[in-house]
Structure formats: C-alpha cells, structure tokens
Design an enzyme around this catalytic site. Structure first.
Site, PDB file in Angstrom:
ATOM      1  N   ASP A 192       0.831  -1.211   0.000  1.00  0.00           N
ATOM      2  CA  ASP A 192       0.000   0.000   0.000  1.00  0.00           C
ATOM      3  C   ASP A 192       0.866   1.262   0.000  1.00  0.00           C
ATOM      4  O   ASP A 192       2.093   1.199   0.097  1.00  0.00           O
ATOM      5  CB  ASP A 192      -0.961  -0.017   1.201  1.00  0.00           C
ATOM      6  CG  ASP A 192      -0.247  -0.429   2.489  1.00  0.00           C
ATOM      7  OD1 ASP A 192       0.828   0.140   2.757  1.00  0.00           O
ATOM      8  OD2 ASP A 192      -0.730  -1.337   3.202  1.00  0.00           O
ATOM      9  N   GLU A 238       5.204   4.585 -22.906  1.00  0.00           N
ATOM     10  CA  GLU A 238       5.477   3.151 -23.076  1.00  0.00           C
ATOM     11  C   GLU A 238       5.132   2.787 -24.523  1.00  0.00           C
ATOM     12  O   GLU A 238       3.979   2.890 -24.935  1.00  0.00           O
ATOM     13  CB  GLU A 238       4.614   2.320 -22.114  1.00  0.00           C
ATOM     14  CG  GLU A 238       4.976   0.846 -22.176  1.00  0.00           C
ATOM     15  CD  GLU A 238       3.832  -0.104 -21.834  1.00  0.00           C
ATOM     16  OE1 GLU A 238       4.103  -1.256 -21.497  1.00  0.00           O
ATOM     17  OE2 GLU A 238       2.652   0.311 -21.926  1.00  0.00           O
ATOM     18  N   HIS A 285       7.302  -4.656 -14.451  1.00  0.00           N
ATOM     19  CA  HIS A 285       6.327  -5.609 -13.910  1.00  0.00           C
ATOM     20  C   HIS A 285       5.723  -6.515 -14.982  1.00  0.00           C
ATOM     21  O   HIS A 285       4.876  -7.345 -14.672  1.00  0.00           O
ATOM     22  CB  HIS A 285       5.224  -4.821 -13.205  1.00  0.00           C
ATOM     23  CG  HIS A 285       4.515  -3.905 -14.168  1.00  0.00           C
ATOM     24  ND1 HIS A 285       5.095  -2.756 -14.654  1.00  0.00           N
ATOM     25  CD2 HIS A 285       3.322  -4.007 -14.785  1.00  0.00           C
ATOM     26  CE1 HIS A 285       4.280  -2.188 -15.520  1.00  0.00           C
ATOM     27  NE2 HIS A 285       3.186  -2.927 -15.616  1.00  0.00           N
ATOM     28  N   ASP A 286       6.119  -6.332 -16.240  1.00  0.00           N
ATOM     29  CA  ASP A 286       5.590  -7.168 -17.328  1.00  0.00           C
ATOM     30  C   ASP A 286       6.603  -8.202 -17.798  1.00  0.00           C
ATOM     31  O   ASP A 286       6.398  -8.842 -18.839  1.00  0.00           O
ATOM     32  CB  ASP A 286       5.198  -6.285 -18.528  1.00  0.00           C
ATOM     33  CG  ASP A 286       4.025  -5.366 -18.212  1.00  0.00           C
ATOM     34  OD1 ASP A 286       3.199  -5.735 -17.361  1.00  0.00           O
ATOM     35  OD2 ASP A 286       3.951  -4.286 -18.814  1.00  0.00           O
ATOM     36  N   ASP A 299       1.733   6.133 -12.932  1.00  0.00           N
ATOM     37  CA  ASP A 299       1.229   5.576 -14.183  1.00  0.00           C
ATOM     38  C   ASP A 299      -0.015   6.333 -14.610  1.00  0.00           C
ATOM     39  O   ASP A 299      -0.924   6.534 -13.807  1.00  0.00           O
ATOM     40  CB  ASP A 299       0.834   4.109 -13.962  1.00  0.00           C
ATOM     41  CG  ASP A 299       1.702   3.168 -14.751  1.00  0.00           C
ATOM     42  OD1 ASP A 299       1.525   3.122 -15.977  1.00  0.00           O
ATOM     43  OD2 ASP A 299       2.549   2.491 -14.137  1.00  0.00           O
ATOM     44  N   ASP A 323       1.027   4.790 -19.863  1.00  0.00           N
ATOM     45  CA  ASP A 323       0.789   3.394 -20.194  1.00  0.00           C
ATOM     46  C   ASP A 323       0.272   3.221 -21.624  1.00  0.00           C
ATOM     47  O   ASP A 323      -0.590   3.979 -22.069  1.00  0.00           O
ATOM     48  CB  ASP A 323      -0.264   2.854 -19.210  1.00  0.00           C
ATOM     49  CG  ASP A 323      -0.508   1.375 -19.384  1.00  0.00           C
ATOM     50  OD1 ASP A 323       0.410   0.596 -19.080  1.00  0.00           O
ATOM     51  OD2 ASP A 323      -1.610   0.990 -19.819  1.00  0.00           O
TER      52      ASP A 323
END
Ligand code: NOJ
Length: 555
Positions: free
Chosen positions: A33, A263, A330-331, A102, A208
């Site tokens: 969090d 991105e 994270h991808d 993001d 994004d």
C-alpha cells in the site's frame, strides 16, 4: 547548448519502479500500500534513488492489478486514501525524491462510470467514449467480430455486448474497454485527470500503452491466417496519435516542470522514437521500448544481437532524444533468471547492472532488482495470478483442445509477468518482512537467502554494488561522462562480451562485461587510467572470467 548536453534533472536522476501491490504492506492485509511505500522512502534514499515511478493505485476492480481503472481521481481502498498519497508526496519532497505515476490513457475498467453509461444504449452520451462496432457475418453465415485483430492477452480484441448487440474494442482484457481518443471529450477528460494529479504535486507520468491510442481503417489484418492476428499496423504507432500527444503536451504537460515517459509497444522504429521522445517533437521526454527484452539464441543470451539492438537506441538515437534504461518492469521475468544466472547470483547480477546502468539514459531499476530477486518456481495453474496467463490459456485451449496444463505451464513459467510480481523480500522474517499476514501472492521460497536486510549490511553484496553504481552516476567525478557521454560499441562481433565506450569532453570510460559462463577475451586495446568499478577482485585485463564486468577510465 546542444539539446543532448543540456542539463536536466530527469537526465541525471536514477529512477526506481514500485509495483504497489507487492512493495510493502503497512496495514497487514497482505497487500502492499501507499503507506508501505512511504515507510520505505528512507530506504530508497539510502540506495541513492531520486525518482520513483509508482504503478497504478487508482480505484480498480483489479482485473489487471490496477491497470483497469474505475476512478482515476481516487485511490483504491486496498492501497489507502488520497490523504496517504498527499503524505507520500510530501515525504518524497523532503527527501528530494521525485515521484511519477502511471497514467492509463488507452482504456478504463468496464466498471468505470463512463463505460457503465456507454453500454446502456447506442445513443447514450458516453457511447462515443469507447469504440463500438457491428459484428460481421462470415461465409458460413456465422457472426464474427468486426475485425480479426488479436488482443495482447489472447483471443479477439473485440467483445460482444449482448444488450446493444455491438462489439467494443479491448486490446487487453474483456474488462478493459479501449477509449476512443478521436473523441475530443475523451481527450479533455483525460487531460483533466492529469492536471488533477500534477496539481497534487506529482512530478510526471509513465504513460501506459500510449502507442495504441490511434486506430485507423477497421479492416482485417493479413499478417497471418490465424483466426486472430497481431495487427500493430492497425492500432500501434499510427500518425494520428501524435496530434493527440502534442495537444496533451500543449494543454497540460508544458505548464509544469515534470518528466514524462511513454510506453511504446508495437515495435517502434527510430523514427517512432523521435516522434514520441525527440527533443523537437514536443511530446514526451523519453519512451520505453521492448527491443532488448527477448534476445536469445541457442546458447542463451545473444550478445551480438543484443549489442545491435542497443546500438539502435544508444548510437542512432543519440542527439535526437533522451532514453530510459531498464532491464525489466512488472511485465517481464526477473532479469537474473532471464539474462543472468541464479547459480552465480551476485556475479551475474552485478554484470547485468554494469551493462545497463553505464549506458546513456535515465535508469529505472525495478523493485527487488537491487537484491537480485529471481523467478518464482511456478508448478500449477493456480500458482499464477496474472489475467494475461488466464486469458492466454483459454485462448490456446480453443485452438489446441488437447493442451495439457503441464505443457502450458512449461511454456509460460519462465516468461510470465507474475515472476516480477511476488512480494519484495525485505528480510528473512516470516513472509519476507513484506507483511505480518499471508500476502496476496507467493513469496519466493529463496527469501531467507535473498533479502534486503542481509545484503544491505554486506559491502560485498549485489545491493552494495547497485548502490555504488548509483553513487557513481549521481555524485562522482564521472557523473558527466556517465550521464551525458556519447556511446560507441567496441569489439562488436564478440559473442560473449558486451563492451562500449562513453566519451564526454576529455574523459572516456570503457565498459566491459562478459555475459556468459565462459572465459572470454576482449579484442580492444586500452590503458587503464582509473578503475570505477569491478565485480571481482583481480587485475583488469582483456581476459575476462565468467560474468566478469568492469568500468575503467581510459582517457
Ligand atoms: C502495460 C502495462 O505495463 C501492463 O502491465 C498492462 O497490463 C497493460 N499496459 C494494460 O494497461
């Protein structure tokens, strides 16, 4: 002053990406969090970071862990409150850490009020916020989707809505309908959201999936005969979207001292890169591409091709625009499992850090990379959490009904995005010090050996190596050459060694890294004037041991 030598805070920054769900749980519900992030700001400061990128924390049904937003101006209760964000922004300012978030422009959640309205009827005022089309009838008299375009998450990029008998476009999951950027009201609504966050004091955005905002010609792709076809030519990097980004820049971004990183999916060319992030293009400050993420041959990492890929952005793009640097986000899988060697953990991890973070651009270290977190040993379908795995599995079963789960798991476990999403291993305490209760996702079983607490106290650890690199970039007499120096690749044909020089004014440094588990020889003459960093304790020579890496001043 030439644009590429013009000093800017974001060129000199060292960035760090935080995946909120897995970073730190402060309230013991098993989910990371905002307060957890705030708690760790002193830690990031100690590492030397001065820019953080926080993944989506907006209100969301969490179909795609927050990239499916249902309210862009509010924080999801699992992550905290708007006041928590305000407090985090304040704390970052006291540490001189900039904070970017993001911004998801391409789609919303299907639970976003705009889509809830849009779905109601074909004449709803929000209908045109999304992309709706009629289905077609094929030669057999069956109804099929408006086009054959594939979704990035498997299957079609269209989903039928029974109530209004039309299809909406969704290049990610069914619960992530694509916004219609040709509608000026959509653009204005998104600019308003960006303004809201900038006025709260954030320092910019990672934008994004921005390369997919333009769609033209809703016609079938001929790229293959598959039922659903990867069709970037129809919705990636199309000229129209640059008018949108320029408008966004003029109406919003130009009014703040911020940094923006786009991105870029869909295989951008140098020209695309210049359009998005050229100094003259008036769009973003830099843009992530994925060119270097999957460069293998039968021997593992294909070092020659990797150099060619980097040359494109390091050399051909130099003087044209600015570049971000990253191994993973994270991808992607964890880089030490992907391109390194977990059985030579510190050595291969430090080699990879040397290759990446002495290149030209702004680094973005992914949380946990600094301690060399590794891939998770997935063994059953239930082990995975990523919606993309679930939808891909379903889509594959349609074309391969006999696909066994073992085969599927083997196909995806090394590449799955879930590898990068396991909770950060802060210590060897229960649940890796991430939480006091069982976390939302598996802790990697190696947390007792690989954790922050252990490495932070060890001057010889991978963590300390990262800290040294960051310090060299930010505070040393080599700062200018590392940040602004021109890149030239040397010994390009070498199959094992990744080597390049960086030059700025009178100084030249040489970066050499053996990327394979073999002895290798560098074919380049040089005289060492100073050693900036070396990942083993031995003399600098042209003969490199497995995974050896160093940076030396040669002029
Ligand atoms: C790119 C993000 O990095 C990824 O995690 C997400 O699934 C898609 N965009 C959709 O938002």
């Amino acid at each position: 002053m030439k644009k590429h030598f013009e000093k800017q805070w974001w060129k000199e920054a060292v960035g760090y990406q935080i995946y909120p769900k897995s970073f730190k749980d402060s309230n013991n519900d098993g989910i990371g969090d905002i307060k957890g992030i705030e708690e760790k700001i002193p830690y990031l400061n100690e590492l030397g970071i001065n820019l953080i990128w926080i993944g989506p924390f907006y209100k969301s049904p969490m179909d795609d862990n927050g990239y499916d937003v249902s309210d862009f101006k509010d924080v999801d209760p699992t992550f905290g409150t708007i006041d928590d964000m305000k407090s985090l922004i304040k704390t970052c300012k006291t540490y001189n850490i900039k904070i970017i978030i993001d911004l998801v422009l391409n789609h919303t959640s299907d639970e976003h009020p705009w889509f809830v309205e849009s779905k109601k009827s074909t004449d709803n005022p929000y209908r045109d916020y999304y992309i709706w089309k009629d289905g077609r009838v094929n030669g057999l008299g069956e109804e099929i989707e408006p086009t054959n375009w594939a979704s990035f998450f498997g299957g079609s990029c269209w989903k039928k809505d029974e109530q209004t008998n039309q299809y909406y476009m969704k290049i990610f999951s069914d619960k992530m309908p694509d916004l219609n950027w040709s509608n000026k009201k959509v653009r204005k609504s998104m600019y308003d959201i960006a303004t809201y966050w900038l006025d709260l004091g954030i320092d910019g955005f990672r934008v994004d999936a921005v390369s997919h905002l333009g769609r033209e010609g809703f016609i079938d792709s001929k790229n293959s005969n598959d039922r659903y076809v990867y069709a970037p030519e129809n919705f990636s990097n199309l000229p129209i979207l640059h008018t949108y980004i320029k408008e966004f820049r003029q109406e919003v971004l130009d009014h703040y001292d911020i940094v923006t990183v786009g991105e870029l999916g869909g295989g951008p060319s140098i020209e695309d890169g210049i359009n998005y992030a050229g100094y003259e293009s008036n769009e973003f400050n830099m843009a992530f591409n994925f060119d270097h993420n999957w460069v293998f041959n039968e021997n593992g990492i294909d070092v020659v091709r990797l150099k060619t890929v980097f040359k494109k952005w390091q050399v051909d793009f130099f003087k044209k625009g600015w570049n971000p640097l990253y191994w993973l986000n994270h991808d992607h899988p964890r880089v030490i499992s992907h391109y390194g060697d977990p059985s030579n953990h510190k050595l291969s991890g430090s080699m990879l850090a040397t290759v990446m973070y002495f290149m030209w651009g702004t680094p973005f270290i992914y949380n946990g990379e600094e301690i060399g977190m590794t891939n998770y040993p997935f063994s059953s379908l239930d082990d995975f959490s990523d919606i993309a795995i679930k939808t891909t599995y379903k889509a594959r079963l349609k074309t391969q009904p006999n696909l066994s789960t073992d085969t599927f798991i083997n196909d995806v476990k090394e590449s799955s995005r879930d590898n990068a999403r396991t909770p950060i291993q802060w210590s060897d305490d229960v649940y890796g010090g991430f939480s006091n209760v069982e976390p939302w996702f598996h802790i990697n079983p190696n947390y007792k050996e690989i954790n922050v607490k252990r490495q932070k106290n060890d001057p010889d650890s991978l963590w300390s190596y990262y800290k040294n690199i960051i310090d060299l970039r930010r505070n040393s007499k080599y700062k200018d050459v590392i940040v602004y120096g021109e890149t030239m690749f040397v010994d390009q044909k070498n199959e094992h060694i990744f080597s390049f020089i960086r030059s700025y004014e009178e100084t030249t440094i040489l970066i050499v890294a053996n990327m394979h588990n073999v002895n290798a020889k560098l074919d380049y003459d040089f005289k060492v004037k100073d050693v900036l960093i070396h990942n083993i304790d031995s003399n600098i020579t042209e003969n490199l041991k497995p995974y050896e890496a160093y940076v030396v001043k040669i002029k």
